[in-house]
Design a protein around this motif. Sequence first.
Motif, mmCIF file in Angstrom:
data_model
loop_
_atom_site.group_PDB
_atom_site.id
_atom_site.type_symbol
_atom_site.label_atom_id
_atom_site.label_comp_id
_atom_site.label_asym_id
_atom_site.label_seq_id
_atom_site.Cartn_x
_atom_site.Cartn_y
_atom_site.Cartn_z
ATOM 1 N N CYS A 1 8.425 -2.542 -1.100
ATOM 2 C CA CYS A 1 8.997 -1.973 0.723
ATOM 3 C C CYS A 1 9.039 -0.125 0.067
ATOM 4 O O CYS A 1 9.370 0.514 -0.517
ATOM 5 C CB CYS A 1 9.792 -2.003 1.775
ATOM 6 S SG CYS A 1 10.643 -1.413 3.076
ATOM 7 N N CYS B 1 5.820 0.271 4.469
ATOM 8 C CA CYS B 1 4.900 -0.703 4.311
ATOM 9 C C CYS B 1 5.260 -1.813 2.962
ATOM 10 O O CYS B 1 5.624 -1.415 2.114
ATOM 11 C CB CYS B 1 3.545 -0.349 3.428
ATOM 12 S SG CYS B 1 2.790 0.806 4.894
ATOM 13 N N VAL C 1 4.561 -4.790 0.487
ATOM 14 C CA VAL C 1 3.398 -5.089 -0.479
ATOM 15 C C VAL C 1 3.692 -6.611 -1.580
ATOM 16 O O VAL C 1 5.154 -6.087 -2.313
ATOM 17 C CB VAL C 1 2.539 -4.324 -0.242
ATOM 18 C CG1 VAL C 1 1.666 -4.122 0.594
ATOM 19 C CG2 VAL C 1 3.112 -2.993 -1.847
ATOM 20 N N ALA D 1 -0.078 -0.626 -2.262
ATOM 21 C CA ALA D 1 -0.333 -0.301 -0.244
ATOM 22 C C ALA D 1 -1.441 0.887 0.195
ATOM 23 O O ALA D 1 -1.520 1.761 -1.148
ATOM 24 C CB ALA D 1 1.301 0.809 -0.004
ATOM 25 N N VAL E 1 -2.416 3.105 0.824
ATOM 26 C CA VAL E 1 -1.525 4.792 1.623
ATOM 27 C C VAL E 1 -3.057 5.463 2.540
ATOM 28 O O VAL E 1 -2.963 6.046 3.345
ATOM 29 C CB VAL E 1 -1.066 5.430 1.086
ATOM 30 C CG1 VAL E 1 -0.334 6.576 1.728
ATOM 31 C CG2 VAL E 1 0.392 4.228 0.761
ATOM 32 N N VAL F 1 -3.400 2.501 5.671
ATOM 33 C CA VAL F 1 -2.155 2.870 6.208
ATOM 34 C C VAL F 1 -2.495 4.244 6.876
ATOM 35 O O VAL F 1 -2.138 4.122 8.271
ATOM 36 C CB VAL F 1 -1.025 3.480 4.776
ATOM 37 C CG1 VAL F 1 0.598 3.551 6.113
ATOM 38 C CG2 VAL F 1 -0.613 2.299 4.183
ATOM 39 N N LEU G 1 4.762 -2.350 8.766
ATOM 40 C CA LEU G 1 3.472 -2.947 8.282
ATOM 41 C C LEU G 1 3.522 -3.945 6.785
ATOM 42 O O LEU G 1 4.036 -3.473 6.161
ATOM 43 C CB LEU G 1 2.576 -1.585 8.054
ATOM 44 C CG LEU G 1 2.190 -0.160 9.232
ATOM 45 C CD1 LEU G 1 1.807 0.272 8.305
ATOM 46 C CD2 LEU G 1 2.215 -0.796 10.586
ATOM 47 N N ASP H 1 1.439 -6.737 5.141
ATOM 48 C CA ASP H 1 0.549 -7.190 3.995
ATOM 49 C C ASP H 1 0.656 -8.863 4.784
ATOM 50 O O ASP H 1 1.839 -9.261 4.015
ATOM 51 C CB ASP H 1 0.308 -6.734 2.914
ATOM 52 C CG ASP H 1 -0.446 -7.296 2.361
ATOM 53 O OD1 ASP H 1 -1.810 -6.408 2.694
ATOM 54 O OD2 ASP H 1 -1.148 -8.369 1.461
ATOM 55 N N LEU I 1 -3.539 -4.868 3.717
ATOM 56 C CA LEU I 1 -3.005 -2.895 3.308
ATOM 57 C C LEU I 1 -3.062 -2.176 2.002
ATOM 58 O O LEU I 1 -2.852 -1.589 2.522
ATOM 59 C CB LEU I 1 -1.539 -3.593 4.009
ATOM 60 C CG LEU I 1 -0.167 -2.536 3.938
ATOM 61 C CD1 LEU I 1 -0.691 -1.531 5.010
ATOM 62 C CD2 LEU I 1 1.411 -3.211 5.002
#
Length: 180
Positions: free
Chosen positions: A67, A83, A85, A91, A93, A97, A137, A139, A178
């Motif tokens: 996270c 986020c 993943v 991620a 980003v 994102v 968010l 994934d 993501l």
Amino acid sequence: MTLPSLGTLVSLPATAHPGLLAPPVVAALAAWPHADRVAVTEIDPDLADTAALTEAFDLPLTASANCVLVSGRRGGEEKVAACVVRADTRADVNNRVKRLLDVRKASFLPMDRAVEESGMEHGGITPVGLPDGWRLLVDARVADVDVAVIGSGVRRSKLLLPGRLVAELPGAELVEDLAG
């Protein structure tokens, strides 16, 4: 109900062991109808980082979900998102994102600020119990994991839960790609 387990981790009912969780995580689990399907496992804080954890407890890297906290601004308004993943990905980003947040530039939240505003320890930040107003968010690949290993808000433990339940956390948005 059988608690999720993985590798050589010892699963305990998360709601029965609040001392192994950060206060925001305890509060979030108390209000979440799926909390009875969440396990907590105590670990050595030195093993909190994904690589050390997967090696020490014989876990597949694909089971761990990280996270990361990201922020960006547009029109003077700051937007923050967590986020989630899989640990074998990163991620996206700078592209995915950034577009989802609709900001000019997305950056990782500074560690001191992330710790202070989340009420969680560095290395233990989790999507469970995030502050109101932050987007979550997730994934889509995390939801496909049978048992996901995520932070507990503290470095001395981890949460285990079905991956699809990560996508059912309050406010969670399931996002394809993501991560890259």
